[in-house]
Write a protein that holds these residues in place. Structure first.
Motif, PDB file in Angstrom:
ATOM      1  N   GLN C 166       0.836  -1.205   0.000  1.00  0.00           N
ATOM      2  CA  GLN C 166       0.000   0.000   0.000  1.00  0.00           C
ATOM      3  C   GLN C 166       0.864   1.246   0.000  1.00  0.00           C
ATOM      4  O   GLN C 166       0.605   2.193  -0.742  1.00  0.00           O
ATOM      5  CB  GLN C 166      -0.875   0.024   1.270  1.00  0.00           C
ATOM      6  N   GLY C 167       1.891   1.240   0.840  1.00  0.00           N
ATOM      7  CA  GLY C 167       2.779   2.400   0.896  1.00  0.00           C
ATOM      8  C   GLY C 167       3.452   2.661  -0.436  1.00  0.00           C
ATOM      9  O   GLY C 167       3.572   3.802  -0.875  1.00  0.00           O
ATOM     10  N   ALA C 168       3.870   1.596  -1.110  1.00  0.00           N
ATOM     11  CA  ALA C 168       4.546   1.770  -2.400  1.00  0.00           C
ATOM     12  C   ALA C 168       3.575   2.263  -3.461  1.00  0.00           C
ATOM     13  O   ALA C 168       3.897   3.159  -4.241  1.00  0.00           O
ATOM     14  CB  ALA C 168       5.191   0.458  -2.819  1.00  0.00           C
ATOM     15  N   TYR C 169       2.372   1.684  -3.489  1.00  0.00           N
ATOM     16  CA  TYR C 169       1.376   2.151  -4.458  1.00  0.00           C
ATOM     17  C   TYR C 169       1.057   3.619  -4.233  1.00  0.00           C
ATOM     18  O   TYR C 169       0.933   4.399  -5.167  1.00  0.00           O
ATOM     19  CB  TYR C 169       0.074   1.359  -4.333  1.00  0.00           C
ATOM     20  N   ALA C 170       0.920   3.986  -2.946  1.00  0.00           N
ATOM     21  CA  ALA C 170       0.518   5.364  -2.630  1.00  0.00           C
ATOM     22  C   ALA C 170       1.547   6.374  -3.093  1.00  0.00           C
ATOM     23  O   ALA C 170       1.252   7.557  -3.225  1.00  0.00           O
ATOM     24  CB  ALA C 170       0.288   5.505  -1.131  1.00  0.00           C
ATOM     25  N   LEU C 171       2.781   5.924  -3.337  1.00  0.00           N
ATOM     26  CA  LEU C 171       3.804   6.850  -3.807  1.00  0.00           C
ATOM     27  C   LEU C 171       3.794   6.980  -5.321  1.00  0.00           C
ATOM     28  O   LEU C 171       4.531   7.769  -5.893  1.00  0.00           O
ATOM     29  CB  LEU C 171       5.188   6.383  -3.346  1.00  0.00           C
ATOM     30  N   GLY C 172       2.961   6.163  -5.989  1.00  0.00           N
ATOM     31  CA  GLY C 172       2.887   6.270  -7.441  1.00  0.00           C
ATOM     32  C   GLY C 172       3.674   5.189  -8.167  1.00  0.00           C
ATOM     33  O   GLY C 172       4.009   5.354  -9.330  1.00  0.00           O
ATOM     34  N   ALA C 173       3.960   4.077  -7.482  1.00  0.00           N
ATOM     35  CA  ALA C 173       4.671   2.990  -8.158  1.00  0.00           C
ATOM     36  C   ALA C 173       3.688   2.146  -8.956  1.00  0.00           C
ATOM     37  O   ALA C 173       2.537   1.994  -8.569  1.00  0.00           O
ATOM     38  CB  ALA C 173       5.386   2.118  -7.123  1.00  0.00           C
ATOM     39  N   THR C 174       4.159   1.599 -10.088  1.00  0.00           N
ATOM     40  CA  THR C 174       3.308   0.685 -10.850  1.00  0.00           C
ATOM     41  C   THR C 174       3.359  -0.682 -10.178  1.00  0.00           C
ATOM     42  O   THR C 174       4.214  -0.941  -9.336  1.00  0.00           O
ATOM     43  CB  THR C 174       3.818   0.530 -12.284  1.00  0.00           C
ATOM     44  N   GLN C 177       6.712  -2.285 -10.388  1.00  0.00           N
ATOM     45  CA  GLN C 177       7.699  -1.687  -9.497  1.00  0.00           C
ATOM     46  C   GLN C 177       7.486  -2.122  -8.051  1.00  0.00           C
ATOM     47  O   GLN C 177       8.432  -2.376  -7.319  1.00  0.00           O
ATOM     48  CB  GLN C 177       7.641  -0.155  -9.586  1.00  0.00           C
ATOM     49  N   ARG C 181      10.567  -4.134  -6.648  1.00  0.00           N
ATOM     50  CA  ARG C 181      11.437  -3.359  -5.771  1.00  0.00           C
ATOM     51  C   ARG C 181      11.129  -3.499  -4.303  1.00  0.00           C
ATOM     52  O   ARG C 181      11.931  -3.124  -3.460  1.00  0.00           O
ATOM     53  CB  ARG C 181      11.342  -1.882  -6.144  1.00  0.00           C
TER      54      ARG C 181
END
Lengths: 227, 290, 279
Positions: C166-174, C177, C181
């Motif tokens: 969730q944190g990674a998605y919220a930053l705009g990662a596909t 990614q 990552r």
């Protein structure tokens, strides 16, 4: 005002500071009104009296601002402990200052009512003295709040004693000139002026009591009613 | 002739309090730019409506709070602003969410780009199991942002008031930080991609009171540059930090089964906490009910 | 019966079970070591098998086992991990075909290894025409072990908290990614452990290899596309020979095999422990 800059709740502290500043500004307005009123009485200046009456609107506006500010602060910040005591003290001081303003208006109105009547120079001298005392008391009261100085607040009691004595001298003088029919009407009105000035002193003492409450946490009348 | 003007002895400016009141007045808010315009929004999960009939505007450079009892859909609602509901299978969003006038859910809109502009901080701090530096650098790296990474990291950490505490140990694991520090790290991570809006879903509910106060002070600073929307179950927090507050409640269907979230009242915070228009709002903020 | 007495009896039962297991294992190990240790020498490692027990070794078997292990790793890890990633991160779990896939993987893990042997014989050796070569052996072992690797990888991927995603998605990662990552790097210890454990199981497998035609006696070094044998098979062969020395040689081979397995397992545990603290 507190010396150290707080580390947290900065916006809250700023709001508190601004509220205190606003109260002090109101105090300055009241001082102006008082000087104007006393000057109007002593020089029988009716235009000045009109200005004093009109000026009370400014005091009322400021009173309303402070009142609203306190309401907002209580609703939004839920202050506790010394913050709460400060806010409550500001609320009550606000009322006392507004009352002082109203008393100045009364003095101005009485001045207008006595237009054209002969005066007594000794009495006017007495009022000038009482006016200065009252002004001094207001200043001491405001400064004691600003510096959270309980001793200064308690010194207001002595100053009030001086006003009371001046008031008694005025009353005695009025009794002396009482047999003079021409000046009697003016004299009766002037008793009320004297009373107003004495009441202003009492309100200043009340402001001092709030400061003592703020500092010590307990509310005490400086003197009992029988004094 | 003597006048009142002669009586003036000092020059204290008595109007600063009025400035504050002005800030909270109606006219000031009507003229503010709306970052989000929500019109008749409803969200359902596989047919079960979670929240419905929500319309409100979020203003630029303000803190807007959503409060209400649990189950009223405020978390669901805030996740509509950055399309995080897209990740939940079975979630459907109806109605319009306009971001600077553009439909956030339009066919030509890329959710990834949305999430870069509209960042999110979660209830439980969720630092990545990497170093502090790599946590902050993750966003810029995946988005391919130009410019010095070191500078970005430092700026983000300074903005979230964490730089002084961690600048000597940027290569250490982020999981070694305290709860409050981790949450500020998550805020810094969000700031590093230069968003326009920051969404916070109960950002301080997992933290101790001192950390909570620091986060609230941070919000006060950040709103000068960003627009902030928070969900909080702590009313006093909303009273302290928010400029606008929206109160949500649960609408129970007559048969007692269907519970849907609805917007009850949305107004300046000062009004909500002094003279709320709706009795339900009054009951909730006074703690009597809800 | 009093509570403390029940507690005491329960403890005793637990210790008994522990004892039985360790005792049996211990007896076996002691026996093997007693027999095999004197024969664990350089000849075992360098010499090919021979009818003469003095110079007989297990070199081709060892080399073949190592080849098999390497190929196994090469095949199972990418296929297994990518399948796990697809099932965990990309597949829509409500779809029927994904649910079918899920059930079948569990089933495949339970299929007896000899069935894989027959499968290999039919499709790889004969069907594809590969012949009875090492590559076929590697491929069949891959199939055998793949379900376990997939399951272990999935567990490792699941163990990554959703809050990270969730944190990674919220930053705009596909999605790619987020997986490459954040999720995958965090899951690598679990995946590595799972893979190594599956590998060590496969190394000990005999039945499938026999089915696809691993010979019991070769005297030359095996190649990938040539005939081969493996350590377990070598052990089996030596045990069947009449001379007693061969039985002792077999014991030595067992020790060798155990050594390899133990090393692999220790390596898996080391990886797990080393990366555990990042959570």
């Amino acid at each position: 005002m507190s010396e150290a800059r707080p580390v947290a709740r900065i916006s809250f502290q700023e709001e508190l500071d601004e509220l205190e500043l606003a109260l002090r500004a109101e105090g300055e307005l009241v001082l102006r009104s008082l000087r104007g009123a006393v000057e109007a009485v002593c020089s029988q200046d009716h235009e000045l009296a009109d200005e004093v009456i009109a000026f009370d609107d400014d005091i009322d506006d400021q009173y309303f601002e402070v009142e609203q500010g306190v309401e907002l602060l209580l609703a939004r910040q839920t202050p506790v402990a010394s913050d709460l005591r400060l806010v409550l003290a500001l609320l009550k001081d606000n009322l006392h200052l507004e009352r002082m303003g109203d008393l100045c208006v009364t003095i101005a109105k009485l001045t207008k009512l006595t237009k054209g009547l002969p005066t007594d120079p000794d009495l006017l001298e007495g009022f000038k003295e009482m006016g200065e005392r009252a002004e001094q008391m207001i200043r001491v009261a405001l400064r004691s709040l600003q510096e959270r100085d309980r001793v200064a607040a308690e010194s207001l009691l002595e100053l009030d004693e001086l006003i009371d004595r001046a008031n008694r001298r005025v009353v005695n003088r009025l009794l002396e000139i009482g047999h003079d029919l021409e000046r009697r009407e003016w004299g009766l009105r002037m008793i009320l002026v004297s009373r107003c000035l004495e009441r202003i002193g009492d309100h200043a003492v009340d402001v001092g009591e709030q400061t003592a409450y703020l500092v010590t946490g307990e509310f005490r009348e400086f003197t009992d009613a029988s004094h | 002739m003597v006048t009142m003007a002669d009586q003036q002895v000092t020059t204290i400016e008595p109007m600063s309090l009025a400035d504050i009141a002005q800030e909270h007045s109606d006219e000031a808010y009507k003229n503010r730019e709306a970052v989000f315009e929500v019109k008749d929004l409803a969200v359902d999960y596989s047919g079960a409506t979670a929240i419905r009939e929500v319309s409100l505007d979020v203003y630029k450079n303000s803190v807007t709070a959503f409060i209400g009892p649990s189950g009223c859909g405020k978390s669901t609602f805030i996740r509509c602003f950055n399309r995080m509901n897209d990740l939940v299978p079975g979630a459907h969003v109806h109605g319009d969410v306009l971001y600077h006038g553009k439909d956030l859910y339009g066919d030509d809109v890329d959710p990834v780009e949305v999430r870069r502009r509209i960042g999110m901080v979660f209830q439980k701090p969720n630092p990545f199991p990497k170093s502090i530096y790599d946590n902050i650098a993750f966003g810029p790296r995946v988005l391919g942002l130009k410019g010095s990474l070191d500078e970005r990291v430092e700026r983000a950490l300074r903005q979230s008031a964490l730089w002084d505490e961690v600048n000597t140990r940027l290569k250490e694991s982020a999981l070694g930080l305290s709860g409050g520090q981790q949450q500020r790290l998550c805020i810094a991570r969000c700031l590093a991609v230069e968003p326009d809006v920051i969404l916070m879903d109960e950002p301080a509910s997992a933290l101790d009171p001192i950390s909570t106060t620091r986060i609230e002070d941070l919000m006060h600073d950040l709103k000068r540059e960003y627009t902030i929307v928070i969900v909080t179950h702590n009313m006093q927090q909303a009273a302290r930090v928010a400029d606008m507050t929206a109160f949500f409640s649960v609408d129970v269907a007559p048969d007692g089964n269907k519970r849907t979230g609805i917007l009850v009242e949305y107004d300046r915070t000062s009004k909500i906490f002094t003279t709320p228009a709706d009795k339900r709002t009054e009951d909730y903020v006074t703690g009597r009910f809800g | 019966m009093s509570r403390s007495l029940k507690g005491g009896l329960f403890r005793l039962a637990l210790l008994f079970s522990l004892g039985v297991g360790f005792l049996m294992l211990g007896t076996l190990l002691v026996d093997v070591f007693k027999d095999g240790l004197p024969y664990l020498d350089k000849t075992l490692l360098t010499n090919p098998p021979s009818v003469d027990p003095e110079i007989a070794g297990a070199r081709p078997a060892i080399i073949a086992t190592l080849y098999l292990g390497g190929l196994l790793l090469l095949f199972t890890v990418p296929i297994g991990v990518f399948t796990a990633i697809y099932l965990e991160e990309y597949a829509d779990k409500t779809r029927w075909y994904n649910r079918l896939l899920e059930i079948n993987i569990q089933n495949l893990a339970a299929v007896p290894s000899i069935v894989y042997g027959i499968l290999g014989l039919a499709f790889l050796v004969r069907g594809l025409g590969l012949g009875r070569v090492l590559l076929a052996g590697a491929m069949i072992l891959t199939l055998l072990v793949l379900p376990t690797v997939i399951i272990a990888s999935r567990e490792a991927l699941r163990a990554v908290p959703d809050s990270i995603r969730q944190g990674a998605y919220a930053l705009g990662a596909t999605q790619w990614q987020v997986v490459s990552r954040q999720v995958l790097p965090a899951a690598i210890p679990g995946i590595a452990t799972g893979s190594i454990l599956s590998l060590s199981r496969a190394i000990g497998e005999t039945a499938p290899l026999i089915m696809i035609g691993a010979v019991t006696y070769i005297a030359f070094d095996p190649t990938i596309l040539g005939p081969f044998t493996a350590l377990p098979i070598q052990i089996y062969q030596y045990v069947r020979l009449p001379q007693d020395e061969f039985k002792l040689l077999a014991a030595a081979c067992i020790i060798l095999l155990l050594g390899i397995l133990l090393t692999l397992n220790a390596f898996a545990i080391w990886i797990r422990n080393r990366y555990r603290r990042t959570w």
